[in-house]
Motif scaffolding. Structure first.
Motif: not given
Length: 710
Positions: A633-642, A648-663
């Motif tokens: 369970p602790d390994e499934q809780k993923v936190f990221a600097l928004w 690179s904030d905009q690029h990182r946010q787009v990337l994180l949105e991709i991984f919120s729907k894909n493993y």
């Protein structure tokens, strides 16, 4: 003499020998590149190794947007290698030579004269090198291009031949049987170059994950380049006494050795033991005794031995269990050994014995059948584990061999805290290996509890009642004190003072104890603080509001919260993406580097750590893990600097949105989504940077850091 006076010694540097990575440290020699570019800046797409041959292959990306890169030549090479059609087996899926492979070769067969040095705080730490590998570009793609060319020529020749030829005549085939191979012929065949090449080719590749210079795993492994015992306890090679050096220079003659009485190989007298270095004395004593209080160890070593040096040495060969020291499993079961009963390797035995030791940190009693059911080891191996540290009691199980040593725990709280952190890491590893379920009822660590025993149910109910009454009184006094402070202070108009009813904690604990559960631990001295820190009602803790005009313990104005906030912000500025499990591991490493008595040692809960992460500008990414995942369970809780404030904030946010729907995602999907969201002028370097900050590549797919399950 005159020259020596003109050249005085300006500084003396202590030299230490670190052995943690002595059998694992390799030096990679890369081809020369411009000084402005390091190989850590180049994305490493994949890495693999053949351990027996010590052969490594690294696949690195090529900057195709560099003005010195010839695009037409790159397209021509990709066409020659893969042909016009591309699929998953193609070497260059982008129809462009965008990567290069480096293959290693050994530069020298003897590396005993080479070592890696690390200078830190006036100390020079040396680690011997196990191998030196020289990486050179591999041109295997040219062989593939030649093979493709030969296939095309063969196809053209077959097409020119007549398709109407009659079927070939049946030919007679002679079958021959080989004669039995003689021993000499077999030895010549085994020693031949062709046989060795074939054997090397048959060794399978082991795929690796590359960690960059600033990766958290690299920072953790880099600590092993430092000698663990700087006092000289572990550096026996560099800390010989004058008498020992004299003995090495002038060893006793063989005739004198024959005159001495010969003792059995497994027997060592105390007089012989005192001649050994302190680290070896501690190791031999613990290996023979298995379990020992610290006071007994000091009495065996003698009154002239420094207790601080013994404390540093004992932590290398033993673990603290109920205030007593138990020898580590890898000391009893060294590498490449096996069980005399079942033949299982030493790694499995060490894991099973660590489980038994961990069980004794939780309770004084262990049942052998439960240990065998979890570890899947034979009864003889489990019995050996228990006999090392426990004694059997009829119809009750195995009880820990020695009584609880509370005096050592009170005298050395810093050692107890460090050992507790080590046991936390071992517990996490055991839970993952044996699929254990975490216990939700908190138990007292060794440093806070006395010897535990089997307590009857009626006695537990009485204890729960007394603790509940005591907590009820303390909370009532605290509430009354805060009310008086609120009345005495100048309260701003429009501010309403909260008056929350006390929760029925006493009734809850009585019901829990009556049902057979274990009551919550509350200490008379620290119970109130723990209740205020972690036991506030949801209405008090939500949003960080103040209670009766005073900040809550989780508020950012407290020193603990400020220290925790600083650690979280600094960590995410370096890592960008972390799982809760990895963040807790880094926090434990941070605690280990702090001096005793630091404010962070007051106790940080998982909830407080997660709230601080969210308050520091990070977001939790709900990664859709596969149903059959082995992640905890602790390994499934993923936190990221928004938001970090860079470009690179905009690029990182787009990337994180991709991984919120894909493993896991392919690179071309990430490239197209970033181009769609951020514009067509997105360069390859920007894509590589955001992938390097947040993701790892494994098997041709990209995963968020910490989520890949190899």
């Amino acid at each position: 003499m005159a020259n020596e006076e003109d050249d005085p010694v300006v500084q003396e540097i202590d030299v230490y020998l670190a052995k943690s990575l002595a059998e694992k440290l390799y030096l990679f020699q890369y081809p020369v590149r411009p000084a402005s570019m390091t190989y850590d800046d180049i994305p490493h797409l994949s890495a693999k190794i053949k351990p027996k041959q010590q052969k490594v292959e690294l696949e690195m990306a090529i900057d195709t947007l560099n003005p010195n890169y010839c695009r037409s030549k790159g397209e021509q090479i990709a066409l020659n290698v893969d042909g016009a059609c591309t699929d998953e087996t193609s070497t260059y899926s982008s129809k462009l030579m965008d990567k290069q492979t480096f293959c290693s070769s050994q530069t020298t067969s003897s590396t005993s004269r080479y070592a890696a040095a690390l200078y830190r705080q006036g100390e020079l730490h040396l680690t011997p090198l196990h191998g030196i590998l020289q990486l050179r570009p591999s041109f295997s793609y040219l062989d593939k291009a030649d093979a493709k060319h030969r296939e095309r020529e063969a196809a053209n020749e077959a097409g020119d031949s007549s398709q109407d030829e009659a079927e070939e005549d049946v030919k007679q085939i002679t079958v021959r049987f080989s004669r039995p191979e003689s021993e000499q012929a077999r030895q010549r065949r085994v020693q031949s170059y062709e046989f060795l090449q074939k054997k090397h080719a048959e060794e399978p590749w082991v795929h690796l994950r590359y960690h960059g210079l600033r990766d958290s795993r690299s920072e953790h492994e880099r600590q092993y380049l430092l000698c663990q015992g700087s006092s000289g306890v572990g550096n026996t090679e560099l800390g010989k006494s004058p008498s020992e050096y004299l003995l090495m220079l002038m060893p006793p003659s063989q005739e004198e050795e024959k005159d001495k009485p010969v003792a059995p190989s497994n027997v060592l007298s105390m007089a012989q033991l005192r001649t050994l270095p302190l680290a070896d004395q501690i190791k031999i004593l613990m290996k023979n005794v298995k379990v020992m209080p610290f006071a007994n160890l000091m009495s065996l070593l003698g009154p002239s031995v420094d207790s601080v040096a013994v404390l540093r040495g004992i932590q290398k060969v033993a673990m603290l269990v109920q205030g007593n020291w138990v020898v580590k499993s890898d000391i009893l079961y060294p590498k490449d050994s096996s069980s005399p009963h079942s033949g299982v390797p030493a790694e499995v035995l060490c894991r099973g014995r660590d489980f038994v030791m961990w069980k004794f940190t939780q309770s004084r009693w262990v049942v052998r059948k439960e240990v065998a059911a979890v570890t899947k080891l034979c009864a003889e191996d489990v019995k050996d584990f228990l006999e090392h540290m426990a004694v059997v009691r009829v119809s009750r199980g195995w009880e820990f061999l020695l009584p609880h040593d509370g005096e050592f725990i009170k005298k050395h709280p810093d050692v107890v805290q460090r050992q507790r952190m080590l046991w936390t890491g071992i517990q996490a590893k055991l839970e993952k290996v044996y699929n254990l379920v975490k216990e939700t009822t908190p138990k007292k660590p060794d440093g806070q509890s006395g010897p535990a025993g089997l307590v009857p149910g009626d006695q537990r109910v009485q204890v729960a009642k007394s603790r509940a009454q005591q907590n009820h009184t303390l909370l009532g006094q605290e509430l009354q004190r805060r009310k008086e402070q609120a009345r005495a202070s100048a309260v701003l108009p429009g501010v309403r003072i909260k008056e929350e009813p006390l929760s029925d904690e006493g009734e809850d604990e009585e019901e829990q104890a009556a049902e057979g559960g274990e009551p919550m631990d509350t200490l008379p001295s620290g119970g109130l603080q723990s209740r205020l820190t972690n036991g506030l009602p949801a209405a008090w803790a939500a949003g960080g509001d103040s209670f009766n005009g005073h900040p809550t313990p989780g508020c950012a104005s407290t020193p603990v919260a400020q220290e925790l906030r600083a650690f979280v912000e600094a960590t995410f500025q370096r890592q960008f993406v972390l799982t809760l499990s990895e963040l807790k591991r880094l926090f434990n490493l941070h605690l280990a580097s702090l001096p005793p008595g630091h404010t962070l040692f007051s106790g940080i809960s998982d909830r407080m750590l997660q709230d601080t992460v969210l308050a520091a500008g990070c977001k939790q990414i709900l990664v859709p893990f596969p149903p059959q995942t082995a992640a905890s369970p602790d390994e499934q809780k993923v936190f990221a600097l928004w938001e970090s404030g860079d470009m690179s904030d905009q690029h990182r946010q787009v990337l994180l949105e991709i991984f919120s729907k894909n493993y896991r995602v392919r690179r071309n999907m990430i490239q197209s989504r970033l181009t769609q969201e951020c514009g067509e002028d997105l360069s390859k370097q920007e894509v590589d940077k955001v992938l390097k900050d947040c993701c790892v590549s494994y098997g041709g797919m990209w995963y968020l850091k910490g989520t890949v399950q190899s």
